[in-house]
Scaffold this active site. Structure first.
Site, PDB file in Angstrom:
ATOM      1  CB  SER A 125      27.333 -66.546 -15.352  1.00 50.84           C
ATOM      2  OG  SER A 125      27.611 -65.036 -15.555  1.00 50.84           O
TER       3      SER A 125
ATOM      4  CG  HIS B  99      25.210 -64.692 -20.646  1.00 48.83           C
ATOM      5  ND1 HIS B  99      26.170 -65.864 -20.680  1.00 48.83           N
ATOM      6  CD2 HIS B  99      26.097 -63.976 -19.799  1.00 48.83           C
ATOM      7  CE1 HIS B  99      27.163 -65.973 -20.177  1.00 48.83           C
ATOM      8  NE2 HIS B  99      27.367 -64.973 -19.372  1.00 48.83           N
TER       9      HIS B  99
ATOM     10  CD  GLU C  69      25.281 -68.636 -23.618  1.00 47.03           C
ATOM     11  OE1 GLU C  69      25.679 -68.056 -22.668  1.00 47.03           O
ATOM     12  OE2 GLU C  69      25.788 -69.758 -23.957  1.00 47.03           O
TER      13      GLU C  69
ATOM     14  CG  ASN D 138      30.064 -69.001 -17.852  1.00 47.24           C
ATOM     15  OD1 ASN D 138      31.263 -69.009 -17.807  1.00 47.24           O
ATOM     16  ND2 ASN D 138      29.001 -68.163 -18.031  1.00 47.24           N
TER      17      ASN D 138
HETATM   18  P1  NAD Z   1      29.318 -57.095  -9.939  1.00 47.20           P
HETATM   19  O1  NAD Z   1      29.646 -57.596  -8.394  1.00 47.20           O
HETATM   20  O2  NAD Z   1      30.460 -56.315 -10.584  1.00 47.20           O
HETATM   21  O3  NAD Z   1      27.716 -56.070  -9.582  1.00 47.20           O
HETATM   22  C1  NAD Z   1      26.798 -56.382  -8.941  1.00 47.20           C
HETATM   23  C2  NAD Z   1      26.060 -55.102  -8.632  1.00 47.20           C
HETATM   24  O4  NAD Z   1      24.785 -55.359  -8.247  1.00 47.20           O
HETATM   25  C3  NAD Z   1      26.764 -54.441  -7.402  1.00 47.20           C
HETATM   26  O5  NAD Z   1      26.769 -53.075  -7.957  1.00 47.20           O
HETATM   27  C4  NAD Z   1      25.513 -54.492  -6.449  1.00 47.20           C
HETATM   28  O6  NAD Z   1      25.487 -53.376  -5.489  1.00 47.20           O
HETATM   29  C5  NAD Z   1      24.450 -54.722  -7.134  1.00 47.20           C
HETATM   30  N1  NAD Z   1      23.398 -55.448  -6.400  1.00 47.20           N
HETATM   31  C6  NAD Z   1      23.270 -56.380  -5.762  1.00 47.20           C
HETATM   32  N2  NAD Z   1      22.102 -56.789  -5.082  1.00 47.20           N
HETATM   33  C7  NAD Z   1      21.230 -55.893  -5.535  1.00 47.20           C
HETATM   34  C8  NAD Z   1      19.827 -55.553  -5.568  1.00 47.20           C
HETATM   35  N3  NAD Z   1      19.033 -56.508  -4.668  1.00 47.20           N
HETATM   36  N4  NAD Z   1      19.366 -54.668  -6.176  1.00 47.20           N
HETATM   37  C9  NAD Z   1      20.164 -53.801  -6.979  1.00 47.20           C
HETATM   38  N5  NAD Z   1      21.424 -53.917  -7.139  1.00 47.20           N
HETATM   39  C10 NAD Z   1      22.086 -55.051  -6.478  1.00 47.20           C
HETATM   40  O7  NAD Z   1      28.813 -58.327 -10.788  1.00 47.20           O
HETATM   41  P2  NAD Z   1      28.958 -58.357 -12.122  1.00 47.20           P
HETATM   42  O8  NAD Z   1      30.249 -59.059 -12.631  1.00 47.20           O
HETATM   43  O9  NAD Z   1      28.392 -57.099 -13.030  1.00 47.20           O
HETATM   44  O10 NAD Z   1      27.832 -59.452 -12.494  1.00 47.20           O
HETATM   45  C11 NAD Z   1      26.575 -59.349 -12.522  1.00 47.20           C
HETATM   46  C12 NAD Z   1      25.836 -60.419 -13.204  1.00 47.20           C
HETATM   47  O11 NAD Z   1      26.323 -60.528 -14.471  1.00 47.20           O
HETATM   48  C13 NAD Z   1      25.967 -61.784 -12.566  1.00 47.20           C
HETATM   49  O12 NAD Z   1      24.737 -62.561 -12.666  1.00 47.20           O
HETATM   50  C14 NAD Z   1      26.859 -62.656 -13.330  1.00 47.20           C
HETATM   51  O13 NAD Z   1      26.996 -63.835 -13.094  1.00 47.20           O
HETATM   52  C15 NAD Z   1      26.716 -61.954 -14.660  1.00 47.20           C
HETATM   53  N6  NAD Z   1      27.941 -61.751 -15.881  1.00 47.20           N
HETATM   54  C16 NAD Z   1      29.050 -61.459 -15.094  1.00 47.20           C
HETATM   55  C17 NAD Z   1      30.263 -61.450 -16.211  1.00 47.20           C
HETATM   56  C18 NAD Z   1      31.506 -61.095 -15.585  1.00 47.20           C
HETATM   57  O14 NAD Z   1      32.422 -61.466 -16.329  1.00 47.20           O
HETATM   58  N7  NAD Z   1      31.940 -60.650 -14.569  1.00 47.20           N
HETATM   59  C19 NAD Z   1      29.970 -61.755 -17.336  1.00 47.20           C
HETATM   60  C20 NAD Z   1      28.596 -62.147 -17.876  1.00 47.20           C
HETATM   61  C21 NAD Z   1      27.647 -62.305 -16.937  1.00 47.20           C
END
Ligand code: NAD
Length: 301
Positions: free
Chosen positions: A137, A158, A170, A208
């Site tokens: 993000s 993104h 993005e 963001n």
């Molecule tokens: P989340 O917490 O729902 O999921 C993250 C997942 O990654 C978990 O299942 C965890 O077990 C796994 N994980 C952690 N370390 C790991 C590793 N070393 N190897 C493999 N798996 C691993 O998080 P999310 O909301 O899905 O966000 C993930 C990414 O997407 C982040 O970079 C976030 O900034 C980005 N993002 C999030 C949103 C949102 O609205 N939540 C929107 C756009 C982008």
């Protein structure tokens, strides 16, 4: 100021993703499972989803199944197409399972050190031609790329949450991302039935840089007792026509992710206007991470 009005030369993208067959997704959280779903559904690609947590993989599989069932109910796909899409997605716990991927999208926790480690490992185990994308993000694509021996093939992809419904991707070009890498990702984005926008690689990119200070200011408004959580959200919904109030949106994104993004903006620009609200920090310390933990600014059962 040097370079602010830089116009990017148009890059021909049509058909450039045709050679992609297998997509890897690292992280099966709320974003990873959606990314896997749209890759298998709209682009018809084989997808390998990897997560260190097998419970997260099980949850991802159920979430994808439920989401596709809604498309069947709305007659947007048939039950047979749903089975075919599900049949294209595999779930794995080891990163080595991604060794044959043509493009990997990393979607793990918003932490630069952890992401760099994954990029280094992916660089060591994937084909030299593979593209490594991050769903980050806010974190610098240029710095993630520098952790690899293929910085030209590293890019930001993104997606927005929830991925199957939101139309935007993005696309972030790091300092060394090549036109060829960009063309593949831009073409793939179109195949996913999404609109791509290009952002240069500065903290928070476009989305963001604009959204998260708004959310942070809404949290300050709550912290300073200026209004209740419900009233702050109602002002933005009814007064500014936002589909969702900023505090509900923060809960939806995840308060840990919101805090991580504010920290990236604050560190990156060294500007106090990006300091994260103490209330946001306290909620994250307490484990109130929003919808995914059952409690954030609002409660979810
Ligand atoms: P989340 O917490 O729902 O999921 C993250 C997942 O990654 C978990 O299942 C965890 O077990 C796994 N994980 C952690 N370390 C790991 C590793 N070393 N190897 C493999 N798996 C691993 O998080 P999310 O909301 O899905 O966000 C993930 C990414 O997407 C982040 O970079 C976030 O900034 C980005 N993002 C999030 C949103 C949102 O609205 N939540 C929107 C756009 C982008």
């Amino acid at each position: 100021m040097q370079d602010t009005c830089q116009v990017t030369e148009p890059v021909t993208v049509a058909g450039k993703s045709a050679s992609l067959q297998t997509i890897g997704v690292v992280g099966a959280g709320q974003m990873g499972n959606g990314i896997a779903q749209v890759m298998a559904h709209h682009a018809g690609l084989s997808v390998v989803v990897q997560d260190v947590n097998s419970a997260a993989l099980e949850k991802a599989s159920t979430t994808i199944e439920k989401s596709l069932s809604k498309f069947v109910e709305k007659a947007q796909i048939t039950a047979e197409q749903k089975s075919e899409i599900l049949g294209r997605i595999r779930f794995e716990t080891t990163l080595e399972a991604l060794k044959d991927a043509d493009l990997v999208v990393e979607a793990i926790v918003e932490n630069e050190a952890v992401k760099k480690e994954i990029f280094q490992m992916l660089d060591g185990l994937t084909k030299p031609t593979a593209i490594l994308a991050s769903n980050t993000s806010s974190i610098s694509i240029t710095r993630l790329a520098a952790a690899t021996q293929r910085p030209g093939q590293v890019i930001g992809m993104h997606f927005m949450n929830p991925v199957p419904l939101m139309k935007l991707v993005e696309i972030i070009r790091g300092a060394q991302t090549t036109d060829a890498t960009y063309a593949v990702v831009a073409d793939l984005t179109a195949r996913l039935d999404k609109t791509g926008v290009v952002s240069r690689d500065f903290p928070g990119f476009i989305s963001n840089r604009v959204l998260m200070p708004l959310i942070n200011e809404a949290i300050f408004t709550l912290y300073e007792g200026i209004g209740s959580a419900e009233d702050i959200d109602t002002v933005l919904k009814l007064g500014m026509n936002h589909p969702m109030g900023p505090l509900t949106l923060a809960d939806f994104i995840g308060l840990d992710t919101c805090l991580a993004i504010m920290n990236v903006l604050h560190d990156g620009f060294q500007d106090p206007r990006f300091r994260p609200c103490p209330l946001l920090k306290q909620y994250v310390d307490a484990g109130y991470l929003g919808r995914k933990s059952g409690r954030g600014f609002f409660s979810y059962s």
